[in-house]
Design a protein around this motif. Sequence first.
Motif, short mmCIF file in Angstrom:
data_model
loop_
_atom_site.label_atom_id
_atom_site.label_comp_id
_atom_site.label_asym_id
_atom_site.label_seq_id
_atom_site.Cartn_x
_atom_site.Cartn_y
_atom_site.Cartn_z
N PRO A 193 0.85 -1.19 0.00
CA PRO A 193 0.00 0.00 0.00
C PRO A 193 0.89 1.24 0.00
N TRP A 194 0.62 2.16 -0.90
CA TRP A 194 1.42 3.38 -0.98
C TRP A 194 0.92 4.40 0.02
N ALA A 195 1.84 5.01 0.73
CA ALA A 195 1.48 6.08 1.65
C ALA A 195 0.93 7.24 0.83
N ARG A 196 -0.12 7.85 1.32
CA ARG A 196 -0.68 9.03 0.64
C ARG A 196 0.35 10.15 0.68
N ASP A 197 0.42 10.93 -0.38
CA ASP A 197 1.37 12.04 -0.44
C ASP A 197 1.20 12.99 0.73
N ASP A 198 -0.04 13.18 1.17
CA ASP A 198 -0.28 14.13 2.26
C ASP A 198 -0.19 13.48 3.65
N SER A 199 0.24 12.21 3.70
CA SER A 199 0.32 11.52 5.00
C SER A 199 1.59 11.87 5.77
N ARG A 200 2.59 12.41 5.11
CA ARG A 200 3.85 12.76 5.77
C ARG A 200 4.33 14.11 5.27
N SER A 201 4.94 14.86 6.17
CA SER A 201 5.55 16.13 5.77
C SER A 201 7.07 16.03 5.80
N ASN A 202 7.57 14.82 6.16
CA ASN A 202 9.02 14.62 6.22
C ASN A 202 9.38 13.19 5.82
#
Length: 106
Positions: A26-35
């Motif tokens: 499963p790919w992490a959503r682009d907005d799930s991390r800021s770092n």
Amino acid sequence: AAAAAAAAAAASATTTAKAPERALPPWARDDSRSNCAACARAFSWVNRRHHCRNCGQLFDGRCSARALALPALGYDGPVRVCDGCFERARQEPARHAGPGEPDRDG
């Protein structure tokens, strides 16, 4: 005739594509991390986010600059992977060498 030939070529390409042997991560959503998941450097317009094709997590360019073929996931050519997945893949052949099979490190 040209449209029919293009449709036949497209159908042939889809039927000959290699199916993954295991489920894609499963790919992490682009907005799930800021770092970056590895080094924690903040993402920005300069320090862009990239998905590791093996684990699906988000990394910056420095922590995901390596590439591997991942045939079990349907990637026959080298694709972007994080440093952690790259190192685990490098060590795996040595752990799984059977009796009488030399490992790749020695």
